[in-house]
Design an enzyme around this catalytic site. Structure first.
Site, PDB file in Angstrom:
ATOM      1  N   ASP A  35      29.172  57.494 -23.636  1.00  0.00           N
ATOM      2  CA  ASP A  35      28.711  56.108 -23.473  1.00  0.00           C
ATOM      3  C   ASP A  35      27.173  56.056 -23.558  1.00  0.00           C
ATOM      4  O   ASP A  35      26.589  55.252 -24.316  1.00  0.00           O
ATOM      5  CB  ASP A  35      29.202  55.613 -22.100  1.00  0.00           C
ATOM      6  CG  ASP A  35      29.093  54.106 -21.907  1.00  0.00           C
ATOM      7  OD1 ASP A  35      28.757  53.400 -22.869  1.00  0.00           O
ATOM      8  OD2 ASP A  35      29.366  53.654 -20.779  1.00  0.00           O
ATOM      9  N   SER A 118      38.228  59.883 -21.264  1.00  0.00           N
ATOM     10  CA  SER A 118      38.528  60.257 -19.866  1.00  0.00           C
ATOM     11  C   SER A 118      38.374  61.736 -19.536  1.00  0.00           C
ATOM     12  O   SER A 118      38.552  62.116 -18.372  1.00  0.00           O
ATOM     13  CB  SER A 118      39.937  59.813 -19.428  1.00  0.00           C
ATOM     14  OG  SER A 118      39.971  58.433 -19.153  1.00  0.00           O
ATOM     15  N   GLY A 120      35.729  63.696 -19.554  1.00  0.00           N
ATOM     16  CA  GLY A 120      34.435  64.129 -19.033  1.00  0.00           C
ATOM     17  C   GLY A 120      34.305  63.744 -17.572  1.00  0.00           C
ATOM     18  O   GLY A 120      35.027  64.259 -16.707  1.00  0.00           O
ATOM     19  N   VAL A 121      33.428  62.785 -17.315  1.00  0.00           N
ATOM     20  CA  VAL A 121      33.180  62.296 -15.951  1.00  0.00           C
ATOM     21  C   VAL A 121      34.482  61.877 -15.262  1.00  0.00           C
ATOM     22  O   VAL A 121      34.642  62.084 -14.049  1.00  0.00           O
ATOM     23  CB  VAL A 121      32.219  61.079 -16.003  1.00  0.00           C
ATOM     24  CG1 VAL A 121      32.011  60.473 -14.627  1.00  0.00           C
ATOM     25  CG2 VAL A 121      30.880  61.474 -16.614  1.00  0.00           C
ATOM     26  N   TYR A 122      35.424  61.302 -15.996  1.00  0.00           N
ATOM     27  CA  TYR A 122      36.655  60.779 -15.397  1.00  0.00           C
ATOM     28  C   TYR A 122      37.707  61.844 -15.095  1.00  0.00           C
ATOM     29  O   TYR A 122      38.734  61.544 -14.483  1.00  0.00           O
ATOM     30  CB  TYR A 122      37.240  59.656 -16.256  1.00  0.00           C
ATOM     31  CG  TYR A 122      36.536  58.314 -16.076  1.00  0.00           C
ATOM     32  CD1 TYR A 122      35.469  58.157 -15.195  1.00  0.00           C
ATOM     33  CD2 TYR A 122      36.954  57.183 -16.785  1.00  0.00           C
ATOM     34  CE1 TYR A 122      34.823  56.939 -15.029  1.00  0.00           C
ATOM     35  CE2 TYR A 122      36.318  55.953 -16.615  1.00  0.00           C
ATOM     36  CZ  TYR A 122      35.260  55.831 -15.732  1.00  0.00           C
ATOM     37  OH  TYR A 122      34.638  54.616 -15.570  1.00  0.00           O
TER      38      TYR A 122
HETATM   39  N1  AR6 Z   1      30.180  62.789 -29.001  1.00  0.00           N
HETATM   40  C1  AR6 Z   1      31.492  63.082 -28.803  1.00  0.00           C
HETATM   41  N2  AR6 Z   1      32.007  63.398 -27.605  1.00  0.00           N
HETATM   42  C2  AR6 Z   1      31.169  63.410 -26.550  1.00  0.00           C
HETATM   43  C3  AR6 Z   1      29.799  63.116 -26.659  1.00  0.00           C
HETATM   44  C4  AR6 Z   1      29.307  62.787 -27.959  1.00  0.00           C
HETATM   45  N3  AR6 Z   1      28.012  62.485 -28.171  1.00  0.00           N
HETATM   46  N4  AR6 Z   1      29.232  63.219 -25.427  1.00  0.00           N
HETATM   47  C5  AR6 Z   1      30.212  63.574 -24.573  1.00  0.00           C
HETATM   48  N5  AR6 Z   1      31.376  63.713 -25.247  1.00  0.00           N
HETATM   49  P1  AR6 Z   1      32.666  61.107 -20.862  1.00  0.00           P
HETATM   50  P2  AR6 Z   1      34.902  59.691 -19.571  1.00  0.00           P
HETATM   51  C6  AR6 Z   1      32.713  64.067 -24.734  1.00  0.00           C
HETATM   52  O1  AR6 Z   1      32.195  61.657 -19.563  1.00  0.00           O
HETATM   53  O2  AR6 Z   1      35.424  60.958 -19.011  1.00  0.00           O
HETATM   54  C7  AR6 Z   1      30.361  57.414 -18.605  1.00  0.00           C
HETATM   55  O3  AR6 Z   1      29.327  57.470 -17.668  1.00  0.00           O
HETATM   56  C8  AR6 Z   1      32.805  64.790 -23.415  1.00  0.00           C
HETATM   57  O4  AR6 Z   1      32.596  66.179 -23.579  1.00  0.00           O
HETATM   58  O5  AR6 Z   1      31.651  60.601 -21.820  1.00  0.00           O
HETATM   59  O6  AR6 Z   1      35.856  58.723 -20.218  1.00  0.00           O
HETATM   60  C9  AR6 Z   1      30.972  56.032 -18.729  1.00  0.00           C
HETATM   61  O7  AR6 Z   1      30.004  55.010 -18.544  1.00  0.00           O
HETATM   62  C10 AR6 Z   1      34.226  64.482 -22.999  1.00  0.00           C
HETATM   63  O8  AR6 Z   1      35.159  65.386 -23.607  1.00  0.00           O
HETATM   64  O9  AR6 Z   1      33.715  59.877 -20.642  1.00  0.00           O
HETATM   65  C11 AR6 Z   1      31.993  56.028 -17.647  1.00  0.00           C
HETATM   66  O10 AR6 Z   1      31.423  55.707 -16.394  1.00  0.00           O
HETATM   67  C12 AR6 Z   1      34.476  63.089 -23.590  1.00  0.00           C
HETATM   68  O11 AR6 Z   1      33.411  62.859 -24.516  1.00  0.00           O
HETATM   69  C13 AR6 Z   1      32.485  57.455 -17.620  1.00  0.00           C
HETATM   70  O12 AR6 Z   1      31.420  58.237 -18.155  1.00  0.00           O
HETATM   71  C14 AR6 Z   1      34.497  61.978 -22.566  1.00  0.00           C
HETATM   72  O13 AR6 Z   1      33.544  62.231 -21.560  1.00  0.00           O
HETATM   73  C15 AR6 Z   1      33.684  57.642 -18.520  1.00  0.00           C
HETATM   74  O14 AR6 Z   1      34.165  58.952 -18.364  1.00  0.00           O
END
Ligand code: AR6
Length: 171
Positions: A35, A118, A120-122
């Site tokens: 995000d 979901s 990553g952080v989630y």
């Molecule tokens: N390109 C592709 N994948 C990525 C990138 C990128 N640039 N950066 C991270 N990932 P997350 P969530 C991967 O945490 O778990 C945010 O703060 C990462 O390694 O981005 O759905 C939002 O505002 C992981 O596998 O999203 C919400 O508050 C995946 O993307 C919360 O995080 C998702 O990780 C959402 O958490």
């Protein structure tokens, strides 16, 4: 493997597709992870448009322009927070994929890139998340001829391996 589906390791903000999917939160006001990367690459106009939308419930989707991104559109979806697996997480994650693809079709989007929503952080575990992502995309493409290409953009080797295993499973 469905020839309309691809997996790669990379940064979703660099993808030249009609739409990239953002793993957002329900405020749509930005955050960390993918995000944060999408908002940084798209520029401040994206946050302005998200503010006007005013939020998005878990499992649903909202469409914005991509501004400075190579992608024309951003499909924002809100994945579930992992709370052990017994709180509807699987179905909510499946809804993110289904609703993103349905919104894409409504807007004539033919090429779309997904992050691992979901995971990553989630905190959603990678293997079951990849299973749901691949199942939902396969099922959708089976009934929809208009989407030409779906790319799963993996940010780690672990993610890539999980998607590869799912995509290579016999039907
Ligand atoms: N390109 C592709 N994948 C990525 C990138 C990128 N640039 N950066 C991270 N990932 P997350 P969530 C991967 O945490 O778990 C945010 O703060 C990462 O390694 O981005 O759905 C939002 O505002 C992981 O596998 O999203 C919400 O508050 C995946 O993307 C919360 O995080 C998702 O990780 C959402 O958490």
């Amino acid at each position: 493997m469905n020839e309309r589906i691809a997996i790669l390791i990379g940064d979703i903000t660099r993808q030249h597709v009609d739409a990239i999917v953002n793993a957002a939160n329900s405020s749509l006001l930005g955050g960390g992870g993918v995000d944060g990367a999408i908002h940084r690459a798209a520029g401040p106009e994206l946050l302005e448009e998200c503010r006007r939308i005013g939020g998005c419930p878990t499992g649903e989707t909202r469409l914005t322009r991509g501004y400075r991104l190579p992608a024309t559109w951003v499909i924002h979806t809100v994945g579930p927070v992992w709370r052990g697996g017994q709180h509807g997480e699987d179905e909510l994650l499946a809804s993110c994929y289904r609703n993103s693809l349905a919104l894409a079709v409504q807007h004539g989007i033919r090429t779309i890139a997904f992050p691992a929503i979901s995971t990553g952080v989630y905190g959603f575990p990678m293997a079951p998340a990849a299973h749901i992502a691949v199942r939902e995309v396969n099922d959708f493409l089976e009934h929809d001829p208009s989407i030409e290409r779906v790319v799963f953009v993996c940010y780690s080797q672990e993610a890539y391996k999980a998607y590869e295993a799912e995509l290579n499973k016999p039907e």
